[in-house]
Scaffold this active site. Structure first.
Site, PDB file in Angstrom:
ATOM      1  CB  CYS A 157       4.712  -4.218  -1.223  1.00  0.00           C
ATOM      2  SG  CYS A 157       3.121  -5.055  -0.983  1.00  0.00           S
ATOM      3  CG  HIS A 207       5.533  -3.212   3.701  1.00  0.00           C
ATOM      4  ND1 HIS A 207       5.474  -2.221   2.747  1.00  0.00           N
ATOM      5  CD2 HIS A 207       4.557  -4.097   3.380  1.00  0.00           C
ATOM      6  CE1 HIS A 207       4.494  -2.479   1.896  1.00  0.00           C
ATOM      7  NE2 HIS A 207       3.920  -3.611   2.258  1.00  0.00           N
ATOM      8  CD  GLU A 228       7.976   0.188   3.787  1.00  0.00           C
ATOM      9  OE1 GLU A 228       6.839   0.170   3.283  1.00  0.00           O
ATOM     10  OE2 GLU A 228       8.792  -0.747   3.643  1.00  0.00           O
TER      11      GLU A 228
END
Length: 983
Positions: free
Chosen positions: A824, A954, A956
């Site tokens: 990002c 994302h 994660e």
């Protein structure tokens, strides 16, 4: 009388008494054993037992609701932004880490033509849009997951907008120390500097509006600074810092005079020591400014140096501004002269007593039904589904980041279509290391049209509705805490019926609390909802909170075909709700949930059972058929407390209502296709909050590069080290750290401090040293530099272009065979550095790829499918060519742009790593699949050798019980691949 005995006859009655009496009575009855009481009263606080790594651990759960109706009406962006900032400050001052937010707002019809705007008012559409932008900007920047966003519409809110934020925070109980300040203790001002913004803000919020308010009240609006408040969040997450604090207060209403003045009975405050944003402030302004993002903490003298050092490590300024004294007086000095000297006895007197008459009309419980009974069946159904207060607000809700923290149990919109709205927000506790299945769940309840007819029963319905939504999510109805939010017209002593409305509403909420066994342990009120001769509707919002196992949280979308749908109807007698019987019904429903018999559930709202059935259907395109013998009128009955449940088998509980299956909503004598249902539910707000942007539709290449990079690292390690730099504005460093550790690596966050040039140079040296010891560099997401225009990665790349840091990065990648990853905001930085697509830091020209604004022109937070287009990169070592994942996205500038020559070169080299696609892996430019309009549907690219990977999604933000209402393969083994590469 139960509380005060004979003294009740002579005790003066206030609205605050009524608001707090329910909690006091339930406490006296021994029903609030988990209440966390102290002299710090900034947020609701309860004690819970959390499951941390399979072990019970005592935690404090805190929550708070806040309104900024007045400033948002004047300056929508800033007012709404500071509404969230103000809500965060309260649990934060309790040393809790705030991890989830809710937004409930009230507006008049935003579709009102511009020429019908009242003189002295902003257009409703302008207020709605700019307020949404302000609140989401603050929440997205600070890194706070907004789990639920709802806007309520009523013509009365043209008088003054309702802007409410509610937040949840938590901390291990051992991290919070509360001690009595002693003479000689010092008060430290921590965080932001003081300006004139917000002077008079608290008193302004109690003023009714007039045609002059827009031009005369602008200075009362505070200026928010989300990155600064995030620094305090980080500091207060550190137990080494919080255990030094004896008492803490945030800077809200009244500024220094209140924030510091409440900390101890005796205080000497030196206003000259208060840090200023600019020169020229006088003593009064320094004393009353409500500039945000500041904290006042009481420390023992011997702990001051250690605390200031910990604060400096988090890039925070500190100033000693006061000393605790033995004499109970509040004294302030400015320019060496005493400007305030007041006894504590006077301050505690609460001022002169006032009296007012109250007239409460005897209003029966209103009979609420959805839609116009005069309409035919099909027309009535479409009318109900098309109403503003029934529609799906996806175009509004997706502006807010709902996934940061990787702990949101439910996304705001669920099902494969991400269309079924949730009625609660749920998130796991913010455990930094380790894991937990303990989650907080929050819901709200309020119907302005019912409260307009009867403030008493309307407020009762608010409490009932908020609790019913928790029950529909699988929560225990006997373990609920409440906080109330009131907003009423300006009182007038000559018109006692005006004060009778909040009086009746608080009595209704009081009755509901006692009968349902749930106490309001906090709240906020506003009594200024008047513009000239227009009043807001009587408003009492109930926020209900509980803690439960995340594995037991239910989402409302239908789960499969052929299941019975039952109605659990709230009991009434002679038109009056029977709350004792309702509580018993909820307990029976909770037992069904514990037995695993409930698949999905919905608490009946203003659109009746029809609304619930249709919203449950559209998430997964699973229709329903009304059972034979069911009276269609039942679909339109609005009885708060009722539940609709999809059961795994027909266990006989509740009343037969429908069966799931098919692609239509079959409602007795007529049917609606699910496409018609979707169009009705989403159409009302499309002009105000668009869900789609015009994107060029074209065939998208589907490259599939199957050759993996041949190079391997020169040295191997079982636990490679990843350096995670946190720049001012970075907010994903914790999520990234957990992802690295979960994959078996070691993560280290390096904070970039920029308060002074020397600190920035020192931080750069620390980062150079850290990179020289690492195997991986991971630049996480966020809004560096406050997300300045034309790319928020500019600040990051400017620092990394310094000679020593550029050399360190090149050494990592080219000499030591290391890896680099940017997600990002980090992807934006890699693009601006030239590391993508070239593999080295270099100067750029107009032909280089870039990332720019999403085609929809705003922030988007949702899940999208991506396909693995190339396995060249070691970061994709554990992925298969063509593999499809469902990844969460949250960005405003994620559209990848490049010229045709660059795109062909990237394809030929295998550098197009990831593409947006449909669930079958077909790349697409369709706006429902490609959230930002990236050319060739590109989500991520690599350097020529694959060592550098940048992507928007994302990866994660995954974990057990995260986004339970989103189907698909959400686990993309990026970090596991990076760790495996070095083994």
């Amino acid at each position: 009388r139960e509380l005060y005995g004979d003294k009740a006859e002579t005790r003066p009655v206030t609205l605050m008494d009524i608001a707090t009496c329910g909690a006091k009575i339930l406490k006296k009855r021994g029903l609030l054993r988990d209440l966390d009481e102290s002299e710090e009263i900034n947020a609701c606080s309860v004690r819970i037992t959390a499951d941390i790594d399979g072990r019970p651990e005592p935690w404090l759960l805190m929550f708070k609701n806040e309104t900024h109706n007045h400033p948002t009406e004047i300056e929508p962006f800033g007012g709404a932004a500071t509404c969230l900032g103000g809500a965060i400050r309260d649990p934060l001052s309790g040393r809790a880490y705030v991890y989830q937010a809710m937004r409930v707002t009230g507006a008049a019809d935003p579709r009102t033509p511009l020429d019908q705007t009242l003189p002295g008012k902003l257009p409703q559409r302008t207020i709605c849009r700019k307020a949404a932008a302000g609140y989401s900007s603050y929440g997205n920047q600070i890194g706070l997951a907004t789990g639920l966003v709802s806007e309520v519409y009523h013509k009365g809110y043209v008088a003054k907008r309702l802007e409410t934020g509610a937040v949840v925070g938590a901390a291990p109980a051992d991290n919070v120390v509360r001690e009595q300040p002693r003479p000689g203790d010092v008060v430290i001002l921590l965080g932001g500097r003081t300006g004139r913004d917000g002077c008079g803000g608290a008193t302004g919020s109690s003023k009714s509006h007039s045609t002059e308010s827009l031009t005369q009240c602008g200075a009362e609006v505070q200026k928010g600074n989300a990155p600064e408040e995030r620094k305090i969040q980080r500091l207060f997450r550190n137990p080494d810092a919080t255990r030094l604090i004896k008492r803490c207060n945030d800077f809200g209403a009244g500024g220094v005079s209140v924030a510091v003045g409440e900390l101890a009975d005796g205080l000497d405050i030196d206003l000259d020591r208060v840090p200023k944003k600019y020169d020229g402030l006088d003593g009064t302004e320094l004393a009353i400014s409500e500039s945000q993002e500041r904290m006042a903490v009481v420390l023992a003298p011997e702990n001051v140096a250690a605390f200031r050092e910990l604060a400096a490590q988090e890039n925070l300024e500190t100033s000693t501004i006061a000393v605790v004294t033995e004499e109970p007086r509040l004294r302030m000095t400015w320019r060496g002269q005493r400007v305030c000297d007041i006894s504590r006895e006077f301050l505690n007197s609460n001022g002169a007593k006032k009296q007012s008459g109250v007239r409460v009309p005897c209003a029966p419980c209103p009979d609420m039904t959805a839609g116009d009974p005069a309409l035919g069946g099909r027309e009535r159904a479409l009318s109900v589904l098309s109403e503003l207060n029934t529609g799906i607000q996806k175009g509004l809700g997706t502006r807010f980041d709902g996934s940061i923290g990787a702990s949101s149990v439910l996304m705001p919109f669920g099902g494969k279509n991400q269309l079924t709205p949730t009625q609660v927000m749920a998130a796991k506790l913010p455990v930094l290391h380790g894991s937990t299945n303990t989650a907080s769940v929050m819901a709200w309840g309020f119907d302005p049209h019912m409260m307009e007819k009867s403030p008493y029963y309307g407020a009762q319905a608010s409490v009932v509705s908020s609790m019913a939504r928790l029950v529909s999510a699988g929560a225990d109805p006997d373990r609920v805490w409440l906080s109330l939010q009131e907003f009423f017209e300006k009182p007038d002593r000559s018109r006692p019926e005006r004060l009778g409305k909040p009086f009746a509403a608080l009595l209704g909420a009081f009755d509901a609390q006692l009968r349902l066994g749930a106490a309001a342990i906090g709240g906020k009120d506003s009594m200024s909802g008047t513009f000239n001769d227009i009043d807001v509707p009587p408003t009492l919002i109930s926020f209900a909170v509980t803690a439960m196992d995340a594995r037991q949280v239910l989402s409302p979308e239908f789960k499969g075909e052929g299941h019975p749908v039952r109605l659990f109807r709230a009991p009434v007698s002679d038109g009056v709700p029977q709350l004792d019987a309702l509580r018993s019904m909820w307990r029976g429903f909770y037992e069904l949930c514990r037995q695993g018999k409930v698949l999905s559930a919905w608490a009946v709202s203003s659109g009746g059972a029809l609304e619930g059935l249709c919203k449950m259907a559209v998430g997964n395109d699973i229709g329903f058929t009304l059972d034979e013998g069911v009276d269609p009128a039942l679909l339109y009955e609005v009885r708060y407390g009722s539940l609709i449940a999809e059961l795994c088998d027909d266990c006989g509980a509740g009343e037969a209502l429908a069966h799931t299956g098919g692609s239509q909503a079959v409602l007795g004598g007529f049917s609606l296709t699910l496409d018609e249902v979707k169009a009705a539910l989403t159409g009302a707000l499309e002009s105000t909050y668009p869900t789609r942007a015009q994107q060029p539709q074209s065939d998208v290449p589907a490259p599939l590069y199957t050759r993996r990079a041949a190079q391997r690292p020169m040295t191997h390690t079982a636990r490679p080290l990843a350096i995670i730099p946190a720049f001012p504005g970075t907010n994903c460093e914790y999520d990234t750290l957990r992802a690295v550790e979960r994959a078996g690596g070691e993560g280290r966050i390096v904070l970039i401090r920029n308060l002074t040039p020397d600190l920035l140079k020192q931080s750069a040296r620390e980062l150079v040293c850290a990179i020289s010891q690492a195997q991986m560099l991971i630049i996480p997401g966020g809004f560096s530099g406050g997300d300045e225009p034309d790319g928020s990665g500019k600040f990051i790349q400017a620092l990394l272009r310094s000679g020593a840091l550029t050399d360190a990065v090149h050494d990592l990648l080219h000499r030591r065979d290391g890896l680099a990853l940017g997600i990002c905001n980090g992807f934006q930085a890699l693009i601006k550095l030239g590391l993508l697509p070239f593999g080295e830091v270099r100067a750029l020209d107009a032909s280089c790829p870039t990332l720019t604004f999403n085609t929809i022109g705003r922030h988007q937070s949702l899940y999208a499918y991506t396909r693995v287009a190339s396995v060249l990169s070691p970061w994709l070592l554990k992925c298969r060519p063509g593999e499809v994942h469902r990844i969460v996205f949250s960005h405003g500038e994620g559209r990848f742009m490049a010229n045709d020559e660059t795109l062909r070169r990237l394809e030929q080299n295998g550098q197009i790593a990831l593409q947006y696609c449909d669930e079958n892996g077909v790349p697409s430019m369709h706006p429902d699949l490609n959230p930002n309009g990236s050319c060739w549907a590109i989500e991520g690219i690599t350097s020529p050798d694959g060592r550098v990977l940048g992507k928007m999604g994302h990866s994660e933000r995954v974990g057990d019980c995260v986004a339970k209402n989103i189907p698909g393969n959400k686990f993309q083994p990026l970090f596991e691949s990076g760790v495996e590469y070095f083994k």
